[in-house]
Design a protein around this motif. Structure first.
Motif, PDB file in Angstrom:
ATOM      1  N   ILE A   7     -42.801  12.652  18.473  1.00  0.00           N
ATOM      2  CA  ILE A   7     -43.066  13.421  19.693  1.00  0.00           C
ATOM      3  C   ILE A   7     -43.914  14.645  19.376  1.00  0.00           C
ATOM      4  N   LYS A   8     -44.916  14.877  20.229  1.00  0.00           N
ATOM      5  CA  LYS A   8     -45.758  16.054  20.070  1.00  0.00           C
ATOM      6  C   LYS A   8     -45.801  16.798  21.407  1.00  0.00           C
ATOM      7  N   GLY A   9     -45.339  18.040  21.408  1.00  0.00           N
ATOM      8  CA  GLY A   9     -45.363  18.827  22.640  1.00  0.00           C
ATOM      9  C   GLY A   9     -43.956  19.184  23.101  1.00  0.00           C
ATOM     10  N   ASN A  10     -43.879  20.103  24.067  1.00  0.00           N
ATOM     11  CA  ASN A  10     -42.579  20.642  24.483  1.00  0.00           C
ATOM     12  C   ASN A  10     -42.167  20.269  25.907  1.00  0.00           C
ATOM     13  N   SER A  11     -42.912  19.385  26.540  1.00  0.00           N
ATOM     14  CA  SER A  11     -42.634  19.136  27.960  1.00  0.00           C
ATOM     15  C   SER A  11     -41.329  18.375  28.185  1.00  0.00           C
ATOM     16  N   MET A  12     -40.769  17.788  27.122  1.00  0.00           N
ATOM     17  CA  MET A  12     -39.539  17.011  27.317  1.00  0.00           C
ATOM     18  C   MET A  12     -38.300  17.738  26.793  1.00  0.00           C
ATOM     19  N   VAL A  47     -45.101  10.508  26.497  1.00  0.00           N
ATOM     20  CA  VAL A  47     -43.662  10.307  26.718  1.00  0.00           C
ATOM     21  C   VAL A  47     -43.224  11.166  27.905  1.00  0.00           C
ATOM     22  N   LYS A  48     -42.557  10.561  28.862  1.00  0.00           N
ATOM     23  CA  LYS A  48     -42.073  11.274  30.053  1.00  0.00           C
ATOM     24  C   LYS A  48     -40.827  10.556  30.590  1.00  0.00           C
ATOM     25  N   LYS A  61     -41.984  12.492  35.226  1.00  0.00           N
ATOM     26  CA  LYS A  61     -41.803  13.945  35.278  1.00  0.00           C
ATOM     27  C   LYS A  61     -41.466  14.447  33.880  1.00  0.00           C
ATOM     28  N   LEU A  65     -38.862  22.310  32.897  1.00  0.00           N
ATOM     29  CA  LEU A  65     -39.393  22.788  34.184  1.00  0.00           C
ATOM     30  C   LEU A  65     -40.445  23.870  34.027  1.00  0.00           C
ATOM     31  N   LYS A  66     -40.534  24.457  32.835  1.00  0.00           N
ATOM     32  CA  LYS A  66     -41.532  25.513  32.640  1.00  0.00           C
ATOM     33  C   LYS A  66     -42.923  24.930  32.407  1.00  0.00           C
ATOM     34  N   THR A  67     -42.993  23.641  32.261  1.00  0.00           N
ATOM     35  CA  THR A  67     -44.289  23.032  31.951  1.00  0.00           C
ATOM     36  C   THR A  67     -44.770  22.187  33.125  1.00  0.00           C
ATOM     37  N   ASP A  68     -46.005  21.805  33.040  1.00  0.00           N
ATOM     38  CA  ASP A  68     -46.584  20.974  34.089  1.00  0.00           C
ATOM     39  C   ASP A  68     -47.639  20.081  33.456  1.00  0.00           C
ATOM     40  N   SER A  69     -47.896  18.957  34.078  1.00  0.00           N
ATOM     41  CA  SER A  69     -48.885  18.043  33.517  1.00  0.00           C
ATOM     42  C   SER A  69     -49.494  17.185  34.612  1.00  0.00           C
TER      43      SER A  69
ATOM     44  N   ALA B   6     -46.491  10.311  20.311  1.00  0.00           N
ATOM     45  CA  ALA B   6     -46.360  10.200  21.765  1.00  0.00           C
ATOM     46  C   ALA B   6     -46.429  11.618  22.310  1.00  0.00           C
ATOM     47  N   LEU B   7     -47.395  11.854  23.182  1.00  0.00           N
ATOM     48  CA  LEU B   7     -47.664  13.208  23.656  1.00  0.00           C
ATOM     49  C   LEU B   7     -46.722  13.590  24.799  1.00  0.00           C
ATOM     50  N   ALA B   8     -45.930  14.638  24.557  1.00  0.00           N
ATOM     51  CA  ALA B   8     -45.125  15.206  25.648  1.00  0.00           C
ATOM     52  C   ALA B   8     -46.035  16.213  26.349  1.00  0.00           C
ATOM     53  N   HIS B   9     -46.978  15.658  27.097  1.00  0.00           N
ATOM     54  CA  HIS B   9     -48.094  16.462  27.588  1.00  0.00           C
ATOM     55  C   HIS B   9     -47.661  17.540  28.568  1.00  0.00           C
ATOM     56  N   CYS B  10     -48.157  18.754  28.346  1.00  0.00           N
ATOM     57  CA  CYS B  10     -47.887  19.851  29.277  1.00  0.00           C
ATOM     58  C   CYS B  10     -49.102  20.754  29.336  1.00  0.00           C
ATOM     59  N   ASP B  11     -49.952  20.433  30.234  1.00  0.00           N
ATOM     60  CA  ASP B  11     -51.172  21.228  30.376  1.00  0.00           C
ATOM     61  C   ASP B  11     -51.682  21.042  31.785  1.00  0.00           C
ATOM     62  N   ILE B  12     -52.145  22.108  32.395  1.00  0.00           N
ATOM     63  CA  ILE B  12     -52.789  21.997  33.693  1.00  0.00           C
ATOM     64  C   ILE B  12     -54.046  22.838  33.655  1.00  0.00           C
ATOM     65  N   THR B 129     -37.618  28.238  39.444  1.00  0.00           N
ATOM     66  CA  THR B 129     -38.163  27.049  38.788  1.00  0.00           C
ATOM     67  C   THR B 129     -38.662  27.374  37.384  1.00  0.00           C
TER      68      THR B 129
END
Lengths: 89, 153
Positions: A7-12, A47-48, A61, A65-69, B6-12, B129
């Motif tokens: 896993i790469k990133g903090n959205s999960m 991954v979501k 999703k 909740l602090k992130t968005d994509s 696997a990208l836990a994508h968070c970017d806008i 939120t």
């Protein structure tokens, strides 16, 4: 069939941390709220968590909740799912 | 064995959202109504007419800003996770739209105060939120109504 992904990133967060190793399977039933690894045309392997699932398509999703994509704003084909996360190693 | 990422994508594209713009616009609507009331403008005098027109135009403009900026945060920032956490946000945004229109149509301070109250509710939801605590404080400028501020360290 089983696959392993890093896993790469903090959205999960808090479910998955950056650097976690997960195992996925495409041999299990996919349901709403499952975490899946899938192919996105713009971002590659992502991954979501599944937020809705119907007629061959799904929306996803982030858990954090602090992130968005933008990945979470569009419909994805079920055919693009590589597998459901069945284990965090 | 090769392990792919696997990208836990968070970017806008932007990521900068803050309801303070909406709050200031809503407070300004109240302030303009107060100024119109305080000035006791005489519509038979051309200068007073011009000032009343200018104030009314600005009230319209500020109410429009409330609508525009609320729609942007609701439409661009709120996604499934935020909406699932706060399912009432849709009806709240709709109430803000209707209340802004009422403020454009009248000089009622009561209507404008109600708009500020709704915008405060929206601001609290927005910060929740982001898991940021908020406080209700008195605005340090006229019309000195209650406003929501994030508790940022």
């Amino acid at each position: 069939m089983f696959h392993y992904f890093k896993i790469k990133g903090n959205s999960m967060l808090p479910s998955l941390e950056s650097g976690d190793l997960v195992m996925t399977s495409n041999l299990v039933e996919i349901k709403r709220n499952d975490i899946v690894v899938f192919n996105d045309a713009s971002y590659g392997i992502v991954v979501k968590r599944i937020s809705s699932l119907e007629e061959g398509y799904l929306k996803v999703k982030s858990d954090n909740l602090k992130t968005d994509s933008p990945v979470c704003t569009k419909l994805h084909s079920k055919e693009n799912i590589i597998g459901k996360v069945i284990s965090v190693l | 064995m090769k392990i792919e990422e696997a990208l836990a994508h968070c970017d806008i594209p932007c990521k900068i959202y803050d309801p303070i713009v909406i709050q200031i616009a809503a407070l300004t609507v109240v302030r303009i109504i107060d100024i119109i009331e305080e000035k006791k403008l005489d519509s038979s005098k051309s200068e007073d007419c011009a000032e009343l027109a200018r104030l009314t135009l600005e009230k319209e403009n500020q109410a429009r800003i409330v609508k525009d900026e609320t729609r942007i945060i609701w439409g661009d920032y709120f996604k499934d996770p935020q909406i699932e956490a706060f399912p009432d946000v849709h009806s709240l945004v709709h109430s803000i739209m209707l209340q802004s229109s009422k403020c454009k149509q009248s000089l009622s301070r009561e209507n404008a105060e109600k708009l500020v109250s709704l915008v405060n509710e929206f601001s609290e939801i927005f910060w929740k939120t982001k898991e940021v605590e908020t406080s209700r404080v008195t605005a340090p400028y006229p019309p000195a109504l209650e406003m929501v501020v994030p508790n940022l360290s």
